[in-house]
Motif scaffolding. Sequence first.
Motif: not given
Length: 585
Positions: A532-543, A500-513
């Motif tokens: 799920g892709l929308d949530e990943l995009e939102h997480a990408l903006r966060t990082v 799958g795909l994942v965005v993480v920050e500081d040892g936490k999963v921000l979004a995953a598919l």
Amino acid sequence: MASVTVSKEHLRKRIAVAAGREKADIVIKDGTIIDVFNGELLQGDVAIADGVFVGIGAYEGHTVIDAAGKYISPAFIDGHVHIESSMVVPAEFARVLLPHGVTTVITDPHEIANVAGARGIEFMLAASEGLPFDVHVMLPSCVPATSFENAGAVLTQADLDPFLSHPRVLGLAEVMDYPSVMNADEGMLDKLTATMAQNKQIDGHAAGLDVQAINVYRTAQIKTDHECVTVQEAKDRLQRGMYVMLRQGTAAKDLEALLPVVTERNSRRCLFVTDDKHLDELLREGSIDHHVRMVIERGLSAITAIQMASLNAAECFRLYDKGAIAPGFAADFLLLDDLEQVAIHQVFKNGRLVADRGRVVEDMLPPQSAEVAAKAEELTGSVRIQPLTKERFAIPVRNEKAHVIGIIPNKIVTEHLVIEVPTVQGEFVPSVERDLLKMAVIERHHLTGNVGLGIVKGLGLQKGAIASTVAHDSHNLIVAGTNDDDMLFAVKTIEGMQGGLVVVEDGKVLAALALPIAGLMSNQKAEVVCQGLDELEHALRTVGAPANFQLFLTLSFLALPVIPSLKLTDQGLFDVQQFTLLSGV
């Protein structure tokens, strides 16, 4: 050529309807017909019998479709697409594309074949059977893409032979290993000559190749290219008898740059493809219908655009019963409310309504069979890696200069940079200020323990890390980040999800598919995957990721060693121009 068979009784009926002796099953009345042969608009009733057009003129039918005020257009064909890149299985892919007027695709299942070999091809054929949506297959020609990486399988001609006789297999897919063609490698010659012997098609993949290389490809009967990025490249290929595929996908958006090559004299050798397009973009902007709208907006005539999206693609792949509103052609058609806007009112497949005002007629799609479900289950559990520590991500740098992969937004080609990079005690340290991040490709098929390391410029992350098992074409696990801890955490998260795909920050999963089918596809509905892709995009903006290009798809192509200029495989940095691995960074 895909065979078209018909019984005597069906043919007798069709002739009787065409001659006006019998009523048609369906007659479309009062619509404006798009004539893709003459490039004109015409009036007349359109008669359909047994799902086939049998006449244009004056007809009576058992069922009448009132097309007053509407245009009757041939349905659209995507000439080259990887269904796996949508991250949904073929039935869901069909459900997404049908409202956009696409009723036929030519797909290359080399994504799943690189993970699962022949089992992957078998799954895609089984999962696309019985749909109101034609899925024609080109067999993967280069699994793996090169010998400088480890894929999940190796496909020789002996592995491909059993598929050549399948009625939906049209030939050999994008030949991307140019050195093997140029050097007349025995294994490549086996694939080319076996395909020729069956009188089937051979697709090309001529990224960055010069005219002499195109001479070699055409001599090998390679007929198409979807990798042009400049008008001159497209013209070179047209001059040598190739079909040029104008691509507009998610990572590679070449349509606008290539459109000036299309003229009244050569347009019949041009067609549209998506290649790789994410589900969210397919849902929101469309597929080949989006191409047609784009080129009309930029000055191409609507009829020429529709011709490219239908008849040209059909003729390229010798689907001689597709692509036109004319007798003897399959009744795959659209009713358009507006020609210039390509406003799709309804979509018909073999004369049956399959999509109405942007929605699929749900009973058109059969439920998943037990056989397909079992084949999907066999393709899970595909992420197998050796235990990792963050020390494996250390990148020694000599003289403070290193080879760096330079991203070009909305392109899958990259720059090969040699620049000074920040170091501490002789090792590279990521710098968000300079947009220099660390990346790794981790072999995930055979427990080799291989970890290829590199430096990338242009991803734009300000913190955290991202990882994915979608990494063309061998689909090893790819990760990039601002620090080793988050990179390791992202890898372990992917391993736990089994793809799958994942965005993480500081040892936490921000979004995953999760993509459990071969690490490439979900078994969920399209809307769930899109969320799920929308949530990943939102997480990408966060990082802090940039919003002007699709980051995950761009990342996935950083591992493809047949696209210039510098890429990363599980064996290390790869110089595509020199076609060799580099020693170190």
